[in-house]
Design a protein around this motif. Structure first.
Motif, PDB file in Angstrom:
ATOM      1  N   GLU A  62     -12.413   0.109  -8.761  1.00  0.00           N
ATOM      2  CA  GLU A  62     -12.976   0.850  -7.795  1.00  0.00           C
ATOM      3  C   GLU A  62     -12.455   2.334  -8.243  1.00  0.00           C
ATOM      4  O   GLU A  62     -11.543   2.586  -8.570  1.00  0.00           O
ATOM      5  CB  GLU A  62     -12.434   0.302  -6.403  1.00  0.00           C
ATOM      6  CG  GLU A  62     -12.704  -0.716  -5.933  1.00  0.00           C
ATOM      7  CD  GLU A  62     -14.185  -1.481  -5.919  1.00  0.00           C
ATOM      8  OE1 GLU A  62     -14.690  -0.221  -5.536  1.00  0.00           O
ATOM      9  OE2 GLU A  62     -14.496  -2.359  -5.899  1.00  0.00           O
ATOM     10  N   HIS A  78      -4.281   3.427   0.196  1.00  0.00           N
ATOM     11  CA  HIS A  78      -4.743   2.303   1.178  1.00  0.00           C
ATOM     12  C   HIS A  78      -6.368   2.504   1.466  1.00  0.00           C
ATOM     13  O   HIS A  78      -6.856   3.607   1.090  1.00  0.00           O
ATOM     14  CB  HIS A  78      -3.940   2.571   2.439  1.00  0.00           C
ATOM     15  CG  HIS A  78      -4.064   3.846   3.028  1.00  0.00           C
ATOM     16  ND1 HIS A  78      -3.316   4.968   3.124  1.00  0.00           N
ATOM     17  CD2 HIS A  78      -5.063   4.201   4.151  1.00  0.00           C
ATOM     18  CE1 HIS A  78      -3.784   5.816   3.756  1.00  0.00           C
ATOM     19  NE2 HIS A  78      -4.809   5.647   4.023  1.00  0.00           N
ATOM     20  N   GLU A  79      -6.818   1.659   2.079  1.00  0.00           N
ATOM     21  CA  GLU A  79      -8.150   1.594   2.593  1.00  0.00           C
ATOM     22  C   GLU A  79      -8.283   1.318   4.049  1.00  0.00           C
ATOM     23  O   GLU A  79      -7.413   0.774   4.580  1.00  0.00           O
ATOM     24  CB  GLU A  79      -9.131   0.591   1.836  1.00  0.00           C
ATOM     25  CG  GLU A  79      -8.784  -0.766   1.992  1.00  0.00           C
ATOM     26  CD  GLU A  79      -9.649  -1.534   1.107  1.00  0.00           C
ATOM     27  OE1 GLU A  79     -10.404  -1.083   0.289  1.00  0.00           O
ATOM     28  OE2 GLU A  79      -9.860  -2.807   1.183  1.00  0.00           O
ATOM     29  N   LYS A 109       0.794  -1.286  -0.043  1.00  0.00           N
ATOM     30  CA  LYS A 109       0.160  -0.072   0.166  1.00  0.00           C
ATOM     31  C   LYS A 109       0.849   1.413  -0.079  1.00  0.00           C
ATOM     32  O   LYS A 109       2.067   1.091   0.478  1.00  0.00           O
ATOM     33  CB  LYS A 109      -0.974  -0.137   1.265  1.00  0.00           C
ATOM     34  CG  LYS A 109      -0.109   0.003   2.676  1.00  0.00           C
ATOM     35  CD  LYS A 109      -0.934  -0.088   3.651  1.00  0.00           C
ATOM     36  CE  LYS A 109      -0.164  -0.004   4.865  1.00  0.00           C
ATOM     37  NZ  LYS A 109      -0.902   0.151   6.233  1.00  0.00           N
ATOM     38  N   THR A 144      -4.995  -0.139   8.287  1.00  0.00           N
ATOM     39  CA  THR A 144      -5.056   0.191   6.756  1.00  0.00           C
ATOM     40  C   THR A 144      -4.521  -1.007   6.045  1.00  0.00           C
ATOM     41  O   THR A 144      -3.614  -1.646   6.733  1.00  0.00           O
ATOM     42  CB  THR A 144      -4.584   1.471   6.499  1.00  0.00           C
ATOM     43  OG1 THR A 144      -3.059   1.519   6.406  1.00  0.00           O
ATOM     44  CG2 THR A 144      -4.920   2.797   6.946  1.00  0.00           C
ATOM     45  N   LEU A 163      -8.848   3.949  -7.408  1.00  0.00           N
ATOM     46  CA  LEU A 163      -7.937   2.767  -7.274  1.00  0.00           C
ATOM     47  C   LEU A 163      -6.590   3.166  -7.628  1.00  0.00           C
ATOM     48  O   LEU A 163      -5.610   3.151  -6.924  1.00  0.00           O
ATOM     49  CB  LEU A 163      -8.685   1.535  -7.678  1.00  0.00           C
ATOM     50  CG  LEU A 163      -7.520   0.160  -7.415  1.00  0.00           C
ATOM     51  CD1 LEU A 163      -7.342  -0.404  -6.016  1.00  0.00           C
ATOM     52  CD2 LEU A 163      -7.861  -0.778  -8.495  1.00  0.00           C
ATOM     53  N   PRO A 214      -5.963  -1.412  -0.843  1.00  0.00           N
ATOM     54  CA  PRO A 214      -7.364  -1.542  -1.461  1.00  0.00           C
ATOM     55  C   PRO A 214      -7.220  -2.670  -2.403  1.00  0.00           C
ATOM     56  O   PRO A 214      -6.671  -3.128  -3.068  1.00  0.00           O
ATOM     57  CB  PRO A 214      -7.658  -0.275  -2.226  1.00  0.00           C
ATOM     58  CG  PRO A 214      -6.321   0.486  -2.545  1.00  0.00           C
ATOM     59  CD  PRO A 214      -5.207  -0.183  -1.394  1.00  0.00           C
TER      60      PRO A 214
END
Length: 499
Positions: A174, A196-197, A144, A209, A177, A212
């Motif tokens: 997404e 990151h998500e 990430k 985190t 992304l 993603p």
């Protein structure tokens, strides 16, 4: 201070816009323009100071509208048209209030009292990964908050060299992304950033985190704006592990394009994260997943453009596309599923039946969709496995909720879970997770199809695959066929193996 990234995309467009802005200032006081000369800056040292040039036309003053937390606008020089910015003096891991990546927006005020805005991205980058030595049709990415660089002058690992006029993001699973991306023509590279998500607990609190989940395709275009090649970007959770069978074949622990392996979980999100991309036999470009894991709506899940607008996959045959059915058409149209028909033996390739598209046991072809170091399995690769006896004997209701089977090596006992992710039909392109060839009393749900690289050379029109199903009525009727012949226009899952 070390600045990694000055101008990586749309340089020609930016230059054209700036020239337009300058010319509009001549004799037309009512016209206003305000643009950054470069789309953004990336630095690798906390506290670094950067200078970003901008062009303003008929703008009398400038102020900061918004910026990432922790960044400082030190000076806006209207005479030299340069803004000076200081990066945060810490990384976000040291101070969670800091935004390492974000957008800087300036507001320009005109003499007439109107306003115009200019935006650019800023990034304090801890990590930078160069993948230009690992040319491939797809790139598995698991780190990430990192900038990646790939070579966009090669067709796969073994193909010819190309010289794109431009390179752009074709689709992403997404929104946002793939960020801060661009093409550097003189280096033949494409750079992009994966952020990151957030991970939250049951109370909604952020506890960490991760990278993603998602997939994307980057396309190279020639001067006539036709696609000449494309690459798959695959973000996946953690390092890919290996599963070694007793026959010596080393498998990935997840499907190509999957975020992770659900390993028999009954959680809907984990099941869906285990679904990979779908590939027509011999094609390198992926098709995205169904709308949901249970195939309640047998349509494509939405994907997005570089600007986050909706992109829809299309479906072609000889009736609605004159050029359909050639390799050239497939390369130029990576988002078009080519339907098969009886006239072309249900192959997506109409003009010939090529048995070498995905190579052989000794050679990886330029159309192989697996990342560097991996390849399509060949016929016989799944022979060492069978369905786990405890699952095969279990009540159907107990195993169907897993949407897949645990395969067990008959000699070593090594286990490998395979999601039952169905296929896209060779005739229609519609997603299906049911099988009804006219011989069963009722359709069989939860079916897995996995391509091998091996063509059915006896017939010359099909190819071998792994096939299994969870029966609709009783477990004794479950099926497992490690070398089932399937029509090549089907789009099915892939489980790569080590070269």
């Amino acid at each position: 201070m070390k600045t990694l990234f000055k101008s990586v995309f749309s340089l020609l467009a930016v230059a054209t816009l700036c020239l337009s802005a300058l010319s509009s200032c001549k004799g037309e006081d009512e016209v206003y323009d305000f643009v950054f000369d470069i789309p953004g800056s990336i630095v690798t040292e906390p506290g670094a100071t950067i200078e970003m040039p901008f062009t303003a036309c008929n703008v009398t003053s400038i102020s900061t509208s918004s910026k990432p937390e922790g960044w400082t606008v030190k000076n806006i020089d209207m005479k030299e048209w340069i803004i000076t910015i200081a990066a945060p003096d810490k990384y976000a891991s040291e101070d969670n209030s800091i935004e390492e990546n974000g957008t800087l927006t300036l507001v320009g005020y005109t003499a007439a009292g109107t306003t115009v805005k200019a935006s650019a991205y800023l990034s304090l980058l801890r990590e930078d990964i160069d993948l230009t030595k690992d040319c491939s049709n797809s790139y598995a990415i698991s780190q990430k908050d990192t900038r990646y660089t790939i070579d966009v002058t090669r067709c796969g690992e073994t193909g010819d060299a190309i010289n794109p006029a431009r390179v752009d993001l074709l689709w992403q699973s997404e929104k946002d992304l793939v960020q801060y991306f661009g093409y550097t023509p003189n280096e033949g590279t494409f750079t992009f950033f994966i952020g990151h998500e957030e991970i939250t607990n049951d109370e909604g609190d952020v506890i960490g985190t991760r990278i993603p989940a998602g997939n994307a395709v980057v396309a190279a275009y020639d001067k006539s704006d036709k696609i000449i090649w494309s690459w798959h970007i695959w973000t996946t959770d953690g390092d890919i592990n290996e599963i070694t069978a007793s026959n010596g074949v080393v498998f990935m622990d997840r499907n190509l394009g999957a975020y992770s392996n659900p390993n028999g979980s009954t959680d809907a999100d984990e099941i869906f994260n285990g679904y990979g991309m779908y590939y027509q036999w011999g094609r390198k470009d992926p098709f995205y997943r169904p709308y949901d894991y249970a195939f309640k709506n047998n349509s494509d899940k939405t994907v997005y453009s570089a600007t986050n607008t909706t992109v829809r996959f299309k479906y072609a045959d000889a009736e609605n596309y004159d050029e359909a059915g050639s390799m050239e058409f497939a390369i130029q149209n990576p988002t078009i599923f080519v339907r098969g028909s009886k006239d072309n033996d249900y192959d997506w390739l109409y003009d010939e039946h090529r048995n070498d598209l995905w190579g052989d046991k000794a050679t990886k072809s330029q159309y192989d969709p697996c990342p560097k170091g991996w390849r399509l399995p060949s016929e016989g690769s799944f022979d060492a496995f069978d369905i786990a006896e405890d699952e095969d004997a279990a009540a159907s209701a107990d195993v169907r909720a897993r949407y897949g089977w645990t395969l067990v090596d008959k000699e070593s006992g090594v286990k490998m879970f395979m999601p039952a992710a169905g296929r896209k039909s060779f005739e229609t392109g519609v997603f299906t997770n049911m099988s009804d060839y006219g011989t069963e009393a009722s359709p069989l749900p939860w079916i897995g199809y996995y391509w091998t690289s091996s063509a059915d050379k006896a017939e010359g029109v099909a190819a071998y695959s792994l096939y299994f199903d969870l029966n609709n009525t009783r477990a004794v009727n479950n099926h497992y066929q490690p070398n089932k012949v399937m029509y090549r226009a089907n789009a099915m899952q892939v489980r790569c193996v080590r070269e």
